[in-house]
Design an enzyme around this catalytic site. Structure first.
Site, short mmCIF file in Angstrom:
data_model
loop_
_atom_site.label_atom_id
_atom_site.label_comp_id
_atom_site.label_asym_id
_atom_site.label_seq_id
_atom_site.Cartn_x
_atom_site.Cartn_y
_atom_site.Cartn_z
N CYS A 110 20.24 49.22 -10.88
CA CYS A 110 20.45 47.96 -11.58
C CYS A 110 19.24 47.02 -11.43
O CYS A 110 18.16 47.34 -11.87
CB CYS A 110 21.76 47.33 -11.11
SG CYS A 110 22.42 46.03 -12.15
N HIS A 111 19.42 45.87 -10.79
CA HIS A 111 18.34 44.91 -10.59
C HIS A 111 17.53 45.19 -9.32
O HIS A 111 16.54 44.51 -9.05
CB HIS A 111 18.91 43.48 -10.50
CG HIS A 111 19.40 42.94 -11.80
ND1 HIS A 111 20.61 43.30 -12.34
CD2 HIS A 111 18.84 42.08 -12.68
CE1 HIS A 111 20.78 42.66 -13.49
NE2 HIS A 111 19.71 41.92 -13.72
#
Length: 182
Positions: A110-111
């Site tokens: 994800c991030h």
């Protein structure tokens, strides 16, 4: 497959996407490995289900108490706030970079690649992430693709990346394979 292997999960004290912590954690345990929660401070790490508070998890060690030598690999869970806080902490960034220096596998979802960008380790790597990080990764020298999971062996270690919680099954399998030497 991971018998005798210990995997670090690096998180900030708050802002972890819970499922991106708990699913890889279970995968490591089910493969016979030992997961350990590492953070920038002692206490508990607060997870979230997107924007809603979820569970809190006991932190096993802080980044200044351990090193890459204590582990066989590193997992960086996502969430927006988690990697944003980690990339602002010099000790956390050094800890993440030390796995690359040691040639050990790293998995980020994800991030989480934000922390790796700050560590200066994504240049010439093929990666994926949450789509909003595409430009950040390009600017840091990585090539980005919109794929469920990417396993990049171009560099001193294996780097596994995925986009989002929907990719967790593939992410967990690729991470366990890399940590097991496969």
């Amino acid at each position: 497959m991971l018998q005798g292997k210990t995997i670090a999960f690096l998180v900030a004290p708050e802002g972890i996407e819970q499922v991106e912590l708990t699913e890889p954690w279970k995968a490591v345990e089910q493969a016979g490995g030992t997961p350990r929660l590492v953070s920038t401070q002692r206490g508990k790490a607060q997870a979230y289900n997107h924007l809603d508070k979820a569970d809190a998890f006991d932190i096993d060690a802080t980044v200044d108490e351990v090193s890459a030598d204590d582990f066989d690999g590193l997992i960086l869970p996502g969430g927006v706030a988690n990697p944003d806080a980690l990339r602002m902490n010099d000790d956390a960034v050094r800890f993440a970079r030390s796995f690359f220096d040691a040639g050990k596998p790293v998995a980020a979802i994800c991030h989480a690649p934000w922390t790796l960008i700050e560590a200066g380790v994504v240049g010439d790597r093929a990666m994926t992430s949450w789509p909003s990080l595409k430009t950040d990764l390009h600017n840091a020298g990585a090539s980005w693709a919109d794929q469920e999971v990417m396993v990049c062996t171009n560099g001193p270690n294996t780097l596994i990346t995925s986009r989002k919680p929907d990719d967790l099954k593939a992410f967990c399998q690729a991470a366990v394979d890399a940590f097991g030497g496969g």
